[in-house]
Design an enzyme around this catalytic site. Structure first.
Site, PDB file in Angstrom:
ATOM      1  N   ALA A   1      -3.327  -0.929   3.795  1.00 13.08           N
ATOM      2  CA  ALA A   1      -4.021  -1.370   2.593  1.00 13.08           C
ATOM      3  C   ALA A   1      -5.194  -2.214   3.038  1.00 13.08           C
ATOM      4  O   ALA A   1      -5.195  -2.774   4.139  1.00 13.08           O
ATOM      5  CB  ALA A   1      -3.100  -2.184   1.695  1.00 13.08           C
ATOM      6  N   LYS A   2      -6.166  -2.260   2.169  1.00 13.46           N
ATOM      7  CA  LYS A   2      -7.369  -3.027   2.499  1.00 13.46           C
ATOM      8  C   LYS A   2      -7.006  -4.474   2.825  1.00 13.46           C
ATOM      9  O   LYS A   2      -7.513  -5.065   3.769  1.00 13.46           O
ATOM     10  CB  LYS A   2      -8.332  -2.972   1.318  1.00 13.46           C
ATOM     11  CG  LYS A   2      -9.769  -3.119   1.725  1.00 13.46           C
ATOM     12  CD  LYS A   2     -10.705  -2.777   0.589  1.00 13.46           C
ATOM     13  CE  LYS A   2     -10.235  -3.424  -0.689  1.00 13.46           C
ATOM     14  NZ  LYS A   2     -11.127  -3.250  -1.820  1.00 13.46           N
ATOM     15  N   ARG A   3      -6.057  -5.021   2.034  1.00 10.92           N
ATOM     16  CA  ARG A   3      -5.713  -6.434   2.249  1.00 10.92           C
ATOM     17  C   ARG A   3      -4.969  -6.653   3.568  1.00 10.92           C
ATOM     18  O   ARG A   3      -4.864  -7.772   4.044  1.00 10.92           O
ATOM     19  CB  ARG A   3      -4.913  -6.989   1.071  1.00 10.92           C
ATOM     20  CG  ARG A   3      -3.597  -6.315   0.835  1.00 10.92           C
ATOM     21  CD  ARG A   3      -2.851  -6.902  -0.366  1.00 10.92           C
ATOM     22  NE  ARG A   3      -1.640  -6.152  -0.621  1.00 10.92           N
ATOM     23  CZ  ARG A   3      -1.583  -4.971  -1.229  1.00 10.92           C
ATOM     24  NH1 ARG A   3      -2.676  -4.422  -1.679  1.00 10.92           N
ATOM     25  NH2 ARG A   3      -0.440  -4.346  -1.386  1.00 10.92           N
ATOM     26  N   ASN A   4      -4.416  -5.576   4.168  1.00 12.26           N
ATOM     27  CA  ASN A   4      -3.772  -5.711   5.480  1.00 12.26           C
ATOM     28  C   ASN A   4      -4.754  -5.398   6.607  1.00 12.26           C
ATOM     29  O   ASN A   4      -4.352  -5.228   7.751  1.00 12.26           O
ATOM     30  CB  ASN A   4      -2.602  -4.729   5.624  1.00 12.26           C
ATOM     31  CG  ASN A   4      -1.513  -4.971   4.604  1.00 12.26           C
ATOM     32  OD1 ASN A   4      -1.458  -6.039   4.025  1.00 12.26           O
ATOM     33  ND2 ASN A   4      -0.670  -3.990   4.406  1.00 12.26           N
ATOM     34  N   GLY A   5      -6.011  -5.239   6.241  1.00 13.07           N
ATOM     35  CA  GLY A   5      -7.020  -4.992   7.258  1.00 13.07           C
ATOM     36  C   GLY A   5      -7.076  -3.552   7.740  1.00 13.07           C
ATOM     37  O   GLY A   5      -7.526  -3.281   8.853  1.00 13.07           O
TER      38      GLY A   5
END
Ligand code: GLU
Length: 288
Positions: free
Chosen positions: A249-253
């Site tokens: 996910a974007k938030r996990n880079g």
């Protein structure tokens, strides 16, 4: 019957490897059966959808070599169609206006000793379901409001419902989500309503998407029954996880496809790897 699949991203950021995997599986599902592969832009969230991300999606799919058929469908251009579907549910007494703010709902959930939780978090406590017709009419004229499905009533109207995930028949349990939002305060529809209406309108026969949406299919099945829409076959695929085991996910880079392109990744090799279930360094599938 011609197989029709689709990729339906929300233009709220750049696509990453997880999106590429999902688009590829939907694309191949159709192409292996001489079917059509459609692209639908789910841009109903006025606060988060951006034209620049639509451009990014198109650029990334072209880079990957995943061609879609026909015109791109934009949900933002179809708001009257979703409003009409909502009207049908209102006319049947299956939708009610909800005036609660997020903080009011959170306070009510916090105050309750045993707030039930669903797949998306705590369930809406049903505050506005209990308002009488007079109060509803008065407040609709004066206050911003969402519309929610009276899920228990809807289920009572349809009886038990089933859908197929591949060859497996699944009993729909939409009650797990409580009274889902059909139209938001800031948008005249919701993900659940728009996706259900559009899969039917586009003649989608096979929905290929990630397992994160498996439970939501129960809600979509209920809406199909209420709106007399056909039910596609579903194929929920495993989600890609990083070497840390977390979902990409974007938030996990997770690296975006744009950054992979910039760092010289060969798209044909990437697609070939994904097709064989061999993911570029450090990634794996989980939850198949
Ligand atoms: N727009 C949704 C998303 O980007 C996917 C919808 C679907 O495949 O049903 O998560």
């Amino acid at each position: 019957m011609q197989i029709v699949s689709r990729f339906a991203p929300s233009p709220t950021g750049r696509l990453h490897l997880g999106h590429a995997y999902s688009a590829l599986l939907a694309h191949d599902h159709a192409r292996e059966r001489s079917g059509a592969f459609l692209l639908r832009i789910e841009d109903i969230d006025p606060g988060r959808a951006r034209a620049v991300f639509v451009d990014g999606i198109i650029e990334d799919l072209i880079w990957l070599g995943l061609e879609w058929d026909g015109e791109i469908l934009f949900q933002s251009e179809r708001l009257p169609i979703y409003a009409e579907a909502l009207d049908r549910l209102k006319d049947r007494g299956l939708a009610y206006p909800c005036f609660c703010t997020r903080s009011e709902i959170a306070a009510e959930v916090a105050a309750s000793a045993s707030a039930p939780h669903g797949p998306d978090g705590p369930l809406y406590p049903g505050t506005c379901r209990r308002l009488d017709a007079g109060e509803r009419a008065r407040r609709i004229a004066a206050e911003p409001h969402a519309w929610r499905l009276d899920t228990a009533r809807a289920i009572a109207a349809t009886g038990p419902l089933y859908w197929h995930d591949g060859d497996t028949e699944v009993l729909a349990e939409p009650q797990a989500f409580g009274d889902v939002v059909l139209a938001r305060k800031d948008a005249p529809t919701s993900y659940h309503l728009a996706v259900t209406v559009d899969d039917a309108a586009q003649g989608v026969t096979d929905v290929v998407r990630g397992r994160d949406l498996y439970a939501a299919t129960d809600v979509h099945r209920l809406l199909q029954a209420l709106l007399d829409l056909q039910t596609p076959l579903y194929h929920h695929h495993a989600l890609l996880t990083g070497s840390d085991g977390r979902r990409l996910a974007k938030r996990n880079g997770a690296p975006t496809l744009a950054s992979l392109r910039e760092s010289g990744t060969d798209p044909a090799a990437l697609i070939a790897d994904l097709r064989m279930g061999q993911l570029p360094g450090g990634y794996s599938t989980a939850g198949a």
